[in-house]
Design a protein around this motif. Structure first.
Motif, mmCIF file in Angstrom:
data_model
loop_
_atom_site.group_PDB
_atom_site.id
_atom_site.type_symbol
_atom_site.label_atom_id
_atom_site.label_comp_id
_atom_site.label_asym_id
_atom_site.label_seq_id
_atom_site.Cartn_x
_atom_site.Cartn_y
_atom_site.Cartn_z
ATOM 1 N N LEU A 79 0.831 -1.213 0.000
ATOM 2 C CA LEU A 79 0.000 0.000 0.000
ATOM 3 C C LEU A 79 0.863 1.259 0.000
ATOM 4 O O LEU A 79 0.514 2.260 -0.639
ATOM 5 C CB LEU A 79 -0.937 -0.018 1.207
ATOM 6 N N LEU A 80 1.974 1.231 0.695
ATOM 7 C CA LEU A 80 2.879 2.381 0.701
ATOM 8 C C LEU A 80 3.482 2.607 -0.687
ATOM 9 O O LEU A 80 3.566 3.753 -1.162
ATOM 10 C CB LEU A 80 3.993 2.170 1.729
ATOM 11 N N VAL A 81 3.898 1.533 -1.339
ATOM 12 C CA VAL A 81 4.456 1.657 -2.683
ATOM 13 C C VAL A 81 3.375 2.116 -3.663
ATOM 14 O O VAL A 81 3.641 2.897 -4.579
ATOM 15 C CB VAL A 81 5.082 0.323 -3.142
ATOM 16 N N LEU A 82 2.151 1.645 -3.477
ATOM 17 C CA LEU A 82 1.044 2.095 -4.321
ATOM 18 C C LEU A 82 0.835 3.596 -4.197
ATOM 19 O O LEU A 82 0.580 4.286 -5.193
ATOM 20 C CB LEU A 82 -0.234 1.350 -3.937
ATOM 21 N N VAL A 84 3.069 5.759 -3.614
ATOM 22 C CA VAL A 84 4.143 6.394 -4.388
ATOM 23 C C VAL A 84 3.854 6.292 -5.875
ATOM 24 O O VAL A 84 4.051 7.255 -6.627
ATOM 25 C CB VAL A 84 5.498 5.736 -4.066
ATOM 26 N N TYR A 85 3.346 5.154 -6.311
ATOM 27 C CA TYR A 85 3.132 4.911 -7.732
ATOM 28 C C TYR A 85 2.106 5.864 -8.339
ATOM 29 O O TYR A 85 2.267 6.309 -9.485
ATOM 30 C CB TYR A 85 2.680 3.472 -7.966
ATOM 31 N N VAL A 86 1.043 6.170 -7.614
ATOM 32 C CA VAL A 86 -0.039 6.961 -8.194
ATOM 33 C C VAL A 86 0.364 8.412 -8.441
ATOM 34 O O VAL A 86 -0.357 9.150 -9.111
ATOM 35 C CB VAL A 86 -1.296 6.925 -7.294
ATOM 36 N N GLY A 87 1.500 8.842 -7.948
ATOM 37 C CA GLY A 87 1.976 10.185 -8.224
ATOM 38 C C GLY A 87 2.456 10.322 -9.658
ATOM 39 O O GLY A 87 2.669 9.328 -10.358
ATOM 40 N N LEU A 101 6.073 -4.075 -8.616
ATOM 41 C CA LEU A 101 6.319 -4.248 -7.185
ATOM 42 C C LEU A 101 5.005 -4.167 -6.405
ATOM 43 O O LEU A 101 4.769 -4.964 -5.491
ATOM 44 C CB LEU A 101 7.307 -3.190 -6.687
ATOM 45 N N VAL A 102 4.147 -3.226 -6.777
ATOM 46 C CA VAL A 102 2.825 -3.145 -6.155
ATOM 47 C C VAL A 102 2.055 -4.446 -6.392
ATOM 48 O O VAL A 102 1.474 -5.028 -5.458
ATOM 49 C CB VAL A 102 2.027 -1.951 -6.722
ATOM 50 N N TYR A 103 2.061 -4.901 -7.614
ATOM 51 C CA TYR A 103 1.349 -6.142 -7.977
ATOM 52 C C TYR A 103 1.838 -7.317 -7.135
ATOM 53 O O TYR A 103 1.039 -8.053 -6.536
ATOM 54 C CB TYR A 103 1.548 -6.413 -9.471
#
Length: 270
Positions: A79-82, A84-87, A101-103
């Motif tokens: 969830l933390l990496v997600l 970051v990803y949505v930015g 990595l999120v997957y």
């Protein structure tokens, strides 16, 4: 005409290479996060854990609640990496690696919850038994977790398509199917093979056994992507670069695994 077939476009070939390398590295890192979570939970429970590059062991008896550390770690970090990803970021090697990595992090955690009603000796089931979670609740959680994982895979489809260099690659349903398959199914096979050297030997570790099935949910990604039309690529068009840093990072992780973790590291180190 040639640009309409994704795998024939040189820019897409670079994206596929980036995706393949990112898939393999992300699988390895996600599995390591799971083992690290188990290790830290075992440390907290006083179970004298030893961390390896592809597994971990408990050296002392103690609370089985420690077996829940892997699920907690992978879902929390996922969830933390997600977040970051949505930015905003370019659609290049870094973004596809973070997407994988999120997957893999969320897949690693959610599928452990799915397995609880069917595998009482699984890590999450052992932790759940300590908490006294009713059987009916574990079935409900398993069902919800499976639906969420399918939803995650389907939700990846739009971002996968945004790696396309231009609209002409995505004109028809077949074009979108071809491009999405190139970006997901090819990496699921070849990226999985790239992950193997990080996870050997197979004895004592479930990492290699899970590897062939890790990309199964990308079939939902491909199917969903085929039905997405009218995607605006104006803001996300990108000129991909060869994955030099991704190759260097993958080698660095392999060296760290083999030189520092292969023989096991007690936590805390002595």
């Amino acid at each position: 005409m040639a640009e309409r077939w994704a795998i024939r476009d040189s820019r897409v070939v670079i994206h596929v290479v980036n995706s393949t390398l990112g898939y393999g590295l992300a699988y390895v890192l996600a599995y390591f996060v799971n083992e690290l979570g188990l290790t830290l939970a075992g440390w907290w429970a006083g179970r004298d854990p030893i961390l390896y590059h592809n597994t971990m062991t408990f050296g002392a008896a103690g609370s089985d609640l420690a077996w829940g550390g892997g699920v907690a770690a992978t879902l929390t970090v996922g969830l933390l990496v997600l977040a970051v990803y949505v930015g905003p970021s370019p659609f290049g090697a870094a973004r596809i690696t973070v997407l994988w990595l999120v997957y893999h992090l969320l897949r690693q955690g959610l599928l452990q919850l799915v397995a609880v009603p069917f595998s009482p000796e699984s890590d999450a089931a052992r932790a759940g038994a300590v908490l006294g979670i009713p059987d009916v609740l574990t079935v409900i959680v398993a069902g919800v977790s499976l639906v969420v994982m399918i939803g995650i895979a389907m939700g990846m489809a739009r971002d996968i398509l945004r790696f396309a260099p231009n609209r002409r690659i995505l004109l028809t349903r077949g074009d979108r199917l071809s491009f999405a398959a190139s970006m997901t199914l090819i990496p699921a096979v070849l990226g999985g093979l790239l992950a193997v050297p990080y996870l050997l030997p197979a004895s004592g570790s479930a990492a290699l056994a899970a590897l062939p099935w890790a990309g199964a949910f990308t079939l939902f990604t491909v199917g969903t992507a085929a039905g997405i039309g009218g995607l605006d690529l104006e803001e996300s068009a990108t000129r991909p670069r060869p994955p030099v840093w991704l190759v260097a990072g993958s080698i660095a992780v392999l060296v760290f695994f083999r030189l520092y973790l292969a023989d096991g590291v007690p936590i805390p180190p002595v």
